[in-house]
Scaffold this motif. Sequence first.
Motif, PDB file in Angstrom:
ATOM      1  N   ASN A 185       0.920  -1.133   0.042  1.00  0.00           N
ATOM      2  CA  ASN A 185       0.002  -0.113   0.084  1.00  0.00           C
ATOM      3  C   ASN A 185       0.721   1.320  -0.139  1.00  0.00           C
ATOM      4  N   GLY A 186       1.909   1.140  -0.754  1.00  0.00           N
ATOM      5  CA  GLY A 186       3.104   2.314  -0.884  1.00  0.00           C
ATOM      6  C   GLY A 186       4.503   1.659  -0.466  1.00  0.00           C
ATOM      7  N   SER A 187       5.042   2.482  -0.141  1.00  0.00           N
ATOM      8  CA  SER A 187       6.458   1.948   0.235  1.00  0.00           C
ATOM      9  C   SER A 187       7.190   3.021   0.902  1.00  0.00           C
ATOM     10  N   ASP A 188       8.099   2.603   1.676  1.00  0.00           N
ATOM     11  CA  ASP A 188       9.221   3.374   2.761  1.00  0.00           C
ATOM     12  C   ASP A 188      10.594   3.152   2.071  1.00  0.00           C
ATOM     13  N   ALA A 189      11.642   4.097   1.939  1.00  0.00           N
ATOM     14  CA  ALA A 189      12.667   3.920   1.378  1.00  0.00           C
ATOM     15  C   ALA A 189      13.616   4.691   2.600  1.00  0.00           C
ATOM     16  N   LEU A 190      14.624   3.744   2.847  1.00  0.00           N
ATOM     17  CA  LEU A 190      15.451   4.271   4.205  1.00  0.00           C
ATOM     18  C   LEU A 190      16.631   4.271   3.845  1.00  0.00           C
ATOM     19  N   TYR A 191      17.414   5.120   4.229  1.00  0.00           N
ATOM     20  CA  TYR A 191      19.025   5.205   3.855  1.00  0.00           C
ATOM     21  C   TYR A 191      19.887   4.996   5.054  1.00  0.00           C
ATOM     22  N   PHE A 192      20.720   4.182   5.284  1.00  0.00           N
ATOM     23  CA  PHE A 192      21.476   3.973   6.327  1.00  0.00           C
ATOM     24  C   PHE A 192      23.036   3.986   6.169  1.00  0.00           C
ATOM     25  N   GLN A 193      23.837   4.686   6.875  1.00  0.00           N
ATOM     26  CA  GLN A 193      25.335   4.511   6.640  1.00  0.00           C
ATOM     27  C   GLN A 193      26.050   3.617   7.719  1.00  0.00           C
ATOM     28  N   VAL A 194      26.791   2.951   7.543  1.00  0.00           N
ATOM     29  CA  VAL A 194      27.366   2.143   8.651  1.00  0.00           C
ATOM     30  C   VAL A 194      28.593   2.879   9.316  1.00  0.00           C
ATOM     31  N   THR A 195      28.547   2.403  10.520  1.00  0.00           N
ATOM     32  CA  THR A 195      29.582   3.185  11.264  1.00  0.00           C
ATOM     33  C   THR A 195      30.791   2.010  11.758  1.00  0.00           C
ATOM     34  N   GLU A 196      31.766   2.516  12.426  1.00  0.00           N
ATOM     35  CA  GLU A 196      32.890   1.929  13.071  1.00  0.00           C
ATOM     36  C   GLU A 196      32.243   0.931  14.147  1.00  0.00           C
ATOM     37  N   GLU A 197      31.305   1.082  14.653  1.00  0.00           N
ATOM     38  CA  GLU A 197      30.496   0.243  15.871  1.00  0.00           C
ATOM     39  C   GLU A 197      30.049  -1.072  15.379  1.00  0.00           C
ATOM     40  N   ILE A 198      30.210  -1.200  13.974  1.00  0.00           N
ATOM     41  CA  ILE A 198      29.298  -2.411  13.385  1.00  0.00           C
ATOM     42  C   ILE A 198      30.238  -3.705  13.899  1.00  0.00           C
ATOM     43  N   GLU A 199      31.396  -3.367  14.181  1.00  0.00           N
ATOM     44  CA  GLU A 199      32.004  -4.588  14.583  1.00  0.00           C
ATOM     45  C   GLU A 199      32.154  -5.222  15.925  1.00  0.00           C
ATOM     46  N   LYS A 200      31.167  -4.314  16.764  1.00  0.00           N
ATOM     47  CA  LYS A 200      30.911  -4.826  18.182  1.00  0.00           C
ATOM     48  C   LYS A 200      29.644  -5.544  18.239  1.00  0.00           C
ATOM     49  N   VAL A 201      29.012  -5.652  17.243  1.00  0.00           N
ATOM     50  CA  VAL A 201      27.781  -6.599  17.149  1.00  0.00           C
ATOM     51  C   VAL A 201      27.697  -7.629  16.019  1.00  0.00           C
ATOM     52  N   ARG A 202      28.797  -8.300  15.995  1.00  0.00           N
ATOM     53  CA  ARG A 202      29.024  -9.684  14.891  1.00  0.00           C
ATOM     54  C   ARG A 202      28.358 -10.797  15.412  1.00  0.00           C
ATOM     55  N   ASN A 203      28.412 -10.967  17.029  1.00  0.00           N
ATOM     56  CA  ASN A 203      28.248 -12.115  17.536  1.00  0.00           C
ATOM     57  C   ASN A 203      26.505 -12.225  17.815  1.00  0.00           C
ATOM     58  N   ARG A 204      26.050 -12.471  16.595  1.00  0.00           N
ATOM     59  CA  ARG A 204      24.575 -12.637  16.554  1.00  0.00           C
ATOM     60  C   ARG A 204      24.352 -13.799  15.800  1.00  0.00           C
ATOM     61  N   ASN A 205      23.095 -14.539  16.163  1.00  0.00           N
ATOM     62  CA  ASN A 205      22.576 -15.480  15.021  1.00  0.00           C
ATOM     63  C   ASN A 205      22.162 -15.183  13.776  1.00  0.00           C
ATOM     64  N   GLY A 206      21.518 -13.994  13.737  1.00  0.00           N
ATOM     65  CA  GLY A 206      21.472 -13.330  12.766  1.00  0.00           C
ATOM     66  C   GLY A 206      20.660 -14.114  11.430  1.00  0.00           C
ATOM     67  N   ILE A 207      20.966 -13.936  10.395  1.00  0.00           N
ATOM     68  CA  ILE A 207      20.415 -14.501   9.113  1.00  0.00           C
ATOM     69  C   ILE A 207      21.495 -15.582   8.748  1.00  0.00           C
ATOM     70  N   LYS A 208      22.555 -15.709   8.607  1.00  0.00           N
ATOM     71  CA  LYS A 208      23.618 -16.316   8.267  1.00  0.00           C
ATOM     72  C   LYS A 208      23.372 -17.736   9.049  1.00  0.00           C
ATOM     73  N   LYS A 209      23.878 -17.553  10.311  1.00  0.00           N
ATOM     74  CA  LYS A 209      23.740 -18.698  11.286  1.00  0.00           C
ATOM     75  C   LYS A 209      22.199 -19.577  11.435  1.00  0.00           C
ATOM     76  N   SER A 210      21.416 -18.659  11.145  1.00  0.00           N
ATOM     77  CA  SER A 210      20.106 -19.333  11.246  1.00  0.00           C
ATOM     78  C   SER A 210      19.617 -20.015   9.953  1.00  0.00           C
ATOM     79  N   VAL A 211      20.227 -19.608   8.752  1.00  0.00           N
ATOM     80  CA  VAL A 211      19.867 -20.355   7.555  1.00  0.00           C
ATOM     81  C   VAL A 211      20.824 -21.241   7.412  1.00  0.00           C
ATOM     82  N   ALA A 212      21.604 -21.554   8.045  1.00  0.00           N
ATOM     83  CA  ALA A 212      22.803 -22.533   8.049  1.00  0.00           C
ATOM     84  C   ALA A 212      22.244 -23.766   9.001  1.00  0.00           C
ATOM     85  N   SER A 213      21.386 -23.470   9.833  1.00  0.00           N
ATOM     86  CA  SER A 213      21.078 -24.447  10.951  1.00  0.00           C
ATOM     87  C   SER A 213      19.726 -24.895  10.658  1.00  0.00           C
ATOM     88  N   LYS A 214      19.506 -25.970  10.016  1.00  0.00           N
ATOM     89  CA  LYS A 214      18.102 -26.281   9.566  1.00  0.00           C
ATOM     90  C   LYS A 214      18.011 -27.889   9.361  1.00  0.00           C
TER      91      LYS A 214
END
Length: 480
Positions: free
Chosen positions: A291-320
């Motif tokens: 019913n429309g659309s939202d466009a969101l623009y993000f820019q990644v910062t140096e803090e990204i390296e501190k949140v790598r320890n997640r199941n996220g998508i990769k680990k969840s997809v691999a475990s099946k």
Amino acid sequence: MVGITSYGAYVPMYRMERMVIWSAIGWATGIAPQPGEKAVANYDEDSLTMAVAAGLDCLNGFDRGKIDGLYLATTTATHKERQSSGMVTTALDLREDVRTADFGDSIKAGTTAINAAIDAVKAGSARNLMVIATDSRLGAAGGSAEQLFGDGAAALMIGDEGVVASLEGSFSLTEDLMDVWRADGDTFIRTWEERFIRDEGYMKIMPKAAAGLLAKYKLSLGDFTKVAFYAPDARTHGAIARAMKLDPGQVQDPLINTIGNTGTASPLMMLVAALEDAKPGDKILVISYGNGSDALYFQVTEEIEKVRNRNGIKKSVASKKQLTSYEKYVRFREILPIELGGRAEMFATPVSALWRVHKAGLALVGSKCKRCGTPQYPPQRVCVNPECKAIDQMEPYRFSDKKAELFTYTGDNLAVSPDPPQVYGIIQFEGGGRSLMNVTDCVLEELKVGMPVEMTFRKLYSDAARGIHNYWWKATPPRG
């Protein structure tokens, strides 16, 4: 700076190859088999349980006491008049004085919730807001939607400290195009003619939203490292990418062939997948649809390296694990009614009794003795330590995030279950505490005494006659 400070995702353990669905029913309708597989929620999972799982992943290393609110987006809420975000907030054991809100009725509700959370943090009315998008939509038997729809959830923490991806801009469109819908009482989605939806919907609305954002911030698509946009299927996704003249390396995997079309959760799951591979300085464009659309623009910062320890998508997809039975699938989704016998009859659910134990049930909160430190579940007034036996000296103690192991277990083939046998286990928590629990997402023959288990929020039963869905925590072997 305001933006994403943490992220998480959840994909159910079960996958189903689309050829299994087509072989069972698709051939009878003339629908072509679709490639790949889709994620299938277990019989005790739904949009709410997946939201809790994604929220727990997002909370990894985050202080729950600092969260000021939770926004939940879904088109498949379990209740029409009961706040899903309130139930998820309780299950995650967040503070009582938090802001909660449900966003729904459109599969772009997840990005709408992100915009609302960003506005709240910018205005200073909240410091940290969690946004969760989750869906478990159903397509009618034999249709293409049955093959394409997958189940999943994604969670984002929005805040102004430790930002891993700042929101640099947004642009929104509202178009009341009636392409895909569900009326009150509909179990399955309804759609209009496929070519009309593609040409007037996806191919016009999302490129128009992208163009609006680019003009607003004087950017070009070439400025973005990744572009993540919704699509109902892989073919349409490729057509949209070509229409926007995107370089193949810019296009974020839509996860259609590995998870499926997850509706409201889809743009946020793609965003989480993009963040998993992102480097500081990367620009990410997310485009939702509905019913429309939202466009969101993000820019990644140096803090990204501190949140790598997640199941996220990769680990969840691999475990099946593969679900090879179409009959079991339709039973999981309660599409196929079957005779359960008198053992399965439900008595009236005492809502007042559920309220008295709601923290113990929804949040898995027990008690811990202030005098000797002994944890116990369910919560008690009298300490179980025979050397202490203190009375009314307890404080709340959360078990959902504690490590645990399987002390002993049994499989019951006579208990009513959509996926027999029903497995029960005595769970021993690290640091103390022991409880009898259902064990789910497991194979009986693979269980062992002493093996590690994790807590997972699941559907216990549904009292359909009274419109009550009852949830509790179960144990599951760790994934991956």
